[in-house]
Write a protein that holds these residues in place. Structure first.
Motif, PDB file in Angstrom:
ATOM      1  N   MET A   1       0.821  -1.211   0.000  1.00  0.00           N
ATOM      2  CA  MET A   1       0.000   0.000   0.000  1.00  0.00           C
ATOM      3  C   MET A   1       0.856   1.263   0.000  1.00  0.00           C
ATOM      4  SD  MET A   1      -3.016   0.788  -0.458  1.00  0.00           S
ATOM      5  CE  MET A   1      -4.394   1.829  -0.169  1.00  0.00           C
ATOM      6  N   PRO A   2       1.911   1.338   0.831  1.00  0.00           N
ATOM      7  CA  PRO A   2       2.773   2.517   0.740  1.00  0.00           C
ATOM      8  C   PRO A   2       3.367   2.722  -0.655  1.00  0.00           C
ATOM      9  CG  PRO A   2       3.188   1.393   2.795  1.00  0.00           C
ATOM     10  CD  PRO A   2       2.264   0.510   1.993  1.00  0.00           C
ATOM     11  N   LEU A   3       3.759   1.625  -1.317  1.00  0.00           N
ATOM     12  CA  LEU A   3       4.307   1.747  -2.676  1.00  0.00           C
ATOM     13  C   LEU A   3       3.256   2.230  -3.674  1.00  0.00           C
ATOM     14  CD1 LEU A   3       6.547  -1.459  -2.875  1.00  0.00           C
ATOM     15  CD2 LEU A   3       7.319   0.926  -2.822  1.00  0.00           C
ATOM     16  N   LEU A   4       2.073   1.657  -3.594  1.00  0.00           N
ATOM     17  CA  LEU A   4       0.994   2.076  -4.504  1.00  0.00           C
ATOM     18  C   LEU A   4       0.610   3.533  -4.272  1.00  0.00           C
ATOM     19  CD1 LEU A   4      -1.325  -1.064  -4.532  1.00  0.00           C
ATOM     20  CD2 LEU A   4       0.000  -0.158  -6.448  1.00  0.00           C
ATOM     21  N   LEU A   5       0.494   3.911  -3.006  1.00  0.00           N
ATOM     22  CA  LEU A   5       0.149   5.307  -2.724  1.00  0.00           C
ATOM     23  C   LEU A   5       1.243   6.264  -3.180  1.00  0.00           C
ATOM     24  CD1 LEU A   5      -1.614   5.640   0.737  1.00  0.00           C
ATOM     25  CD2 LEU A   5      -2.512   6.097  -1.526  1.00  0.00           C
ATOM     26  N   ALA A   6       2.500   5.864  -3.030  1.00  0.00           N
ATOM     27  CA  ALA A   6       3.605   6.710  -3.494  1.00  0.00           C
ATOM     28  C   ALA A   6       3.507   6.915  -5.000  1.00  0.00           C
ATOM     29  CB  ALA A   6       4.946   6.084  -3.120  1.00  0.00           C
ATOM     30  N   ALA A   7       3.151   5.858  -5.710  1.00  0.00           N
ATOM     31  CA  ALA A   7       3.041   5.950  -7.169  1.00  0.00           C
ATOM     32  C   ALA A   7       1.897   6.874  -7.598  1.00  0.00           C
ATOM     33  CB  ALA A   7       2.844   4.554  -7.764  1.00  0.00           C
ATOM     34  N   PHE A   8       0.829   6.911  -6.809  1.00  0.00           N
ATOM     35  CA  PHE A   8      -0.352   7.704  -7.187  1.00  0.00           C
ATOM     36  C   PHE A   8      -0.542   8.951  -6.335  1.00  0.00           C
ATOM     37  CE2 PHE A   8      -1.352   3.423  -8.723  1.00  0.00           C
ATOM     38  CZ  PHE A   8      -1.650   3.711 -10.051  1.00  0.00           C
ATOM     39  N   ALA A   9       0.449   9.281  -5.516  1.00  0.00           N
ATOM     40  CA  ALA A   9       0.311  10.420  -4.595  1.00  0.00           C
ATOM     41  C   ALA A   9       0.013  11.722  -5.327  1.00  0.00           C
ATOM     42  CB  ALA A   9       1.568  10.564  -3.741  1.00  0.00           C
ATOM     43  N   LYS A  10       0.696  11.956  -6.428  1.00  0.00           N
ATOM     44  CA  LYS A  10       0.489  13.206  -7.163  1.00  0.00           C
ATOM     45  C   LYS A  10      -0.932  13.264  -7.725  1.00  0.00           C
ATOM     46  CE  LYS A  10       2.543  16.192 -10.628  1.00  0.00           C
ATOM     47  NZ  LYS A  10       3.621  16.372 -11.609  1.00  0.00           N
ATOM     48  N   ASN A  11      -1.364  12.179  -8.337  1.00  0.00           N
ATOM     49  CA  ASN A  11      -2.712  12.139  -8.911  1.00  0.00           C
ATOM     50  C   ASN A  11      -3.794  12.301  -7.851  1.00  0.00           C
ATOM     51  OD1 ASN A  11      -1.551  11.676 -11.386  1.00  0.00           O
ATOM     52  ND2 ASN A  11      -1.941   9.491 -11.389  1.00  0.00           N
ATOM     53  N   LEU A  12      -3.533  11.775  -6.642  1.00  0.00           N
ATOM     54  CA  LEU A  12      -4.505  11.860  -5.559  1.00  0.00           C
ATOM     55  C   LEU A  12      -4.409  13.173  -4.784  1.00  0.00           C
ATOM     56  CD1 LEU A  12      -4.165   8.216  -4.153  1.00  0.00           C
ATOM     57  CD2 LEU A  12      -6.102   9.158  -5.433  1.00  0.00           C
ATOM     58  N   GLY A  13      -3.386  13.961  -5.081  1.00  0.00           N
ATOM     59  CA  GLY A  13      -3.208  15.240  -4.399  1.00  0.00           C
ATOM     60  C   GLY A  13      -2.727  15.093  -2.963  1.00  0.00           C
ATOM     61  N   ILE A  14      -1.952  14.049  -2.698  1.00  0.00           N
ATOM     62  CA  ILE A  14      -1.495  13.809  -1.322  1.00  0.00           C
ATOM     63  C   ILE A  14       0.035  13.796  -1.211  1.00  0.00           C
ATOM     64  CG2 ILE A  14      -3.586  12.560  -0.634  1.00  0.00           C
ATOM     65  CD1 ILE A  14      -1.948   9.935  -1.012  1.00  0.00           C
ATOM     66  N   THR A  15       0.706  14.371  -2.181  1.00  0.00           N
ATOM     67  CA  THR A  15       2.177  14.352  -2.183  1.00  0.00           C
ATOM     68  C   THR A  15       2.746  14.948  -0.903  1.00  0.00           C
ATOM     69  OG1 THR A  15       2.136  14.574  -4.580  1.00  0.00           O
ATOM     70  CG2 THR A  15       4.219  15.033  -3.504  1.00  0.00           C
ATOM     71  N   ARG A  16       2.169  16.050  -0.463  1.00  0.00           N
ATOM     72  CA  ARG A  16       2.689  16.755   0.704  1.00  0.00           C
ATOM     73  C   ARG A  16       2.410  16.007   2.014  1.00  0.00           C
ATOM     74  NH1 ARG A  16       0.578  20.323   3.968  1.00  0.00           N
ATOM     75  NH2 ARG A  16      -1.362  20.474   2.805  1.00  0.00           N
ATOM     76  N   THR A  17       1.327  15.271   2.086  1.00  0.00           N
ATOM     77  CA  THR A  17       0.918  14.634   3.333  1.00  0.00           C
ATOM     78  C   THR A  17       1.119  13.116   3.346  1.00  0.00           C
ATOM     79  OG1 THR A  17      -1.334  14.561   2.453  1.00  0.00           O
ATOM     80  CG2 THR A  17      -0.780  16.409   3.897  1.00  0.00           C
ATOM     81  N   TYR A  18       1.576  12.572   2.231  1.00  0.00           N
ATOM     82  CA  TYR A  18       1.755  11.118   2.100  1.00  0.00           C
ATOM     83  C   TYR A  18       2.610  10.538   3.222  1.00  0.00           C
ATOM     84  CZ  TYR A  18       4.138   6.897   0.480  1.00  0.00           C
ATOM     85  OH  TYR A  18       4.693   5.650   0.403  1.00  0.00           O
ATOM     86  N   ALA A  19       3.781  11.150   3.471  1.00  0.00           N
ATOM     87  CA  ALA A  19       4.714  10.603   4.468  1.00  0.00           C
ATOM     88  C   ALA A  19       4.096  10.584   5.859  1.00  0.00           C
ATOM     89  CB  ALA A  19       6.017  11.401   4.470  1.00  0.00           C
ATOM     90  N   SER A  20       3.358  11.618   6.211  1.00  0.00           N
ATOM     91  CA  SER A  20       2.716  11.665   7.522  1.00  0.00           C
ATOM     92  C   SER A  20       1.720  10.524   7.677  1.00  0.00           C
ATOM     93  CB  SER A  20       1.979  12.998   7.718  1.00  0.00           C
ATOM     94  OG  SER A  20       2.891  14.061   7.669  1.00  0.00           O
ATOM     95  N   TYR A  21       0.959  10.270   6.635  1.00  0.00           N
ATOM     96  CA  TYR A  21      -0.015   9.181   6.684  1.00  0.00           C
ATOM     97  C   TYR A  21       0.690   7.843   6.901  1.00  0.00           C
ATOM     98  CZ  TYR A  21      -3.006   5.465   4.941  1.00  0.00           C
ATOM     99  OH  TYR A  21      -3.687   4.273   4.804  1.00  0.00           O
ATOM    100  N   ILE A  22       1.756   7.598   6.150  1.00  0.00           N
ATOM    101  CA  ILE A  22       2.469   6.326   6.261  1.00  0.00           C
ATOM    102  C   ILE A  22       3.063   6.157   7.659  1.00  0.00           C
ATOM    103  CG2 ILE A  22       4.411   4.952   5.402  1.00  0.00           C
ATOM    104  CD1 ILE A  22       1.940   5.071   3.512  1.00  0.00           C
ATOM    105  N   VAL A  23       3.613   7.218   8.217  1.00  0.00           N
ATOM    106  CA  VAL A  23       4.185   7.144   9.570  1.00  0.00           C
ATOM    107  C   VAL A  23       3.114   6.709  10.569  1.00  0.00           C
ATOM    108  CG1 VAL A  23       5.118   8.530  11.474  1.00  0.00           C
ATOM    109  CG2 VAL A  23       6.067   8.784   9.172  1.00  0.00           C
ATOM    110  N   VAL A  24       1.978   7.401  10.552  1.00  0.00           N
ATOM    111  CA  VAL A  24       0.917   7.075  11.514  1.00  0.00           C
ATOM    112  C   VAL A  24       0.340   5.691  11.224  1.00  0.00           C
ATOM    113  CG1 VAL A  24      -1.315   7.785  12.463  1.00  0.00           C
ATOM    114  CG2 VAL A  24       0.399   9.521  11.883  1.00  0.00           C
ATOM    115  N   ARG A  25       0.120   5.387   9.953  1.00  0.00           N
ATOM    116  CA  ARG A  25      -0.431   4.081   9.576  1.00  0.00           C
ATOM    117  C   ARG A  25       0.463   2.942  10.060  1.00  0.00           C
ATOM    118  NH1 ARG A  25       0.686   0.480   5.433  1.00  0.00           N
ATOM    119  NH2 ARG A  25      -1.057  -0.728   4.641  1.00  0.00           N
ATOM    120  N   ASN A  26       1.772   3.083   9.848  1.00  0.00           N
ATOM    121  CA  ASN A  26       2.691   2.020  10.247  1.00  0.00           C
ATOM    122  C   ASN A  26       2.667   1.790  11.752  1.00  0.00           C
ATOM    123  OD1 ASN A  26       3.441   1.522   7.626  1.00  0.00           O
ATOM    124  ND2 ASN A  26       5.394   2.593   7.749  1.00  0.00           N
TER     125      ASN A  26
END
Length: 194
Positions: free
Chosen positions: A88-113
Motif C-alpha cells: 500500500m505505501p508503494l501504490l500510494l507513493a506511485a499515485f500520490a500526485k494524482n490523488l493530491g497527497i504528495t505533501r501529506t503522504y509521508a505523515s499518513y504512512i508514519v501514523v499508519r505504520n
C-alpha cells in the motif's frame, strides 16, 4: 529495549486510537521518522505469531493432512505480511500526485505504520483466548468482526487526520487497503495451499 522515539510513536498511536488527537504530536514526521516507521513491523510480529500459531492449531484435520507443511504455512503467512506491509505505501507513493497527497503522504504512512501495532493487538488477544479454549470459536468470530469494524474506523480517522479529503476519499482509501490485504492473503493461500 524500546527507544524514546519508538515508545513515543506507539504511545501516540494508542492516544489517537483513544480519541486524543494530540497523540499525533508524538510522531516523528521527518524523513528519518518516515523510514523508521517501517520498523514498526517488528512490534507487529509477536501479535502476528500468536495469530498464525492459533490459526495453524485450529486448522481442520483434512487441511492439516492435505495442506502445506508447517514450514510452508509459516512462510506463506510471513510473505503475506511482508508484502502487505509495503504494497500500500508503494501504490500510494506511485499515485500520490494524482490523488493530491504528495505533501501529506509521508505523515499518513508514519501514523499508519505505527498504528498497525495497535490494530494488531486486539486480534491477537482474541486468537490467544480462542487458542487457550477460553472463548468458543463462534464467539471469537463475532468478536473479530467487531474488532475489524473498530479498526476500520480507526484507519478512517488516521486518513482524515493526515491526508484529509472527502468522506468518499477516506472510505475509499480504507477500503482499498483492506481489499489489497485480502487479495494478497488469498493469493498466498492459493499459492501455498494454506
Amino acid at each position: 529495549m524500546i527507544n524514546s522515539q519508538t515508545s513515543g510513536a506507539l504511545l501516540g498511536a494508542l492516544e489517537f486510537f483513544l480519541g486524543r488527537r494530540e497523540g499525533l504530536r508524538r510522531f516523528d514526521f521527518s524523513l528519518d521518522g518516515f523510514w523508521r516507521s517501517f520498523s514498526a513491523i517488528l512490534y507487529v510480529l509477536p501479535f502476528f505469531a500468536i495469530n498464525i500459531a492459533v490459526e495453524h492449531r485450529l486448522r481442520a484435520p483434512d487441511v492439516m493432512v492435505t495442506g502445506p507443511s508447517d514450514g510452508l504455512f509459516v512462510l506463506s503467512r510471513l510473505l503475506d505480511l511482508g508484502l502487505d506491509w509495503v504494497m500500500m505505501p508503494l501504490l500510494l507513493a506511485a499515485f500520490a500526485k494524482n490523488l493530491g497527497i504528495t505533501r501529506t503522504y509521508a505523515s499518513y504512512i508514519v501514523v499508519r505504520n505505527w498504528a498497525s501495532v495497535v490494530m494488531s493487538a486486539p486480534q491477537a488477544l482474541i486468537a490467544l483466548l480462542t487458542g487457550l479454549g477460553l472463548i468458543p470459536l463462534e464467539f471469537a468470530a463475532v468478536l473479530s468482526l467487531a474488532v475489524v469494524g473498530v479498526m476500520l474506523r480507526y484507519h478512517y480517522q488516521i486518513v482524515g487526520a493526515t491526508l484529509g479529503g472527502s468522506v468518499a476519499f477516506r472510505a475509499g482509501l480504507v477500503g482499498a487497503d483492506l481489499a489489497l490485504s485480502l487479495i494478497l492473503s488469498g493469493i498466498f493461500s492459493n499459492l501455498f495451499g494454506a
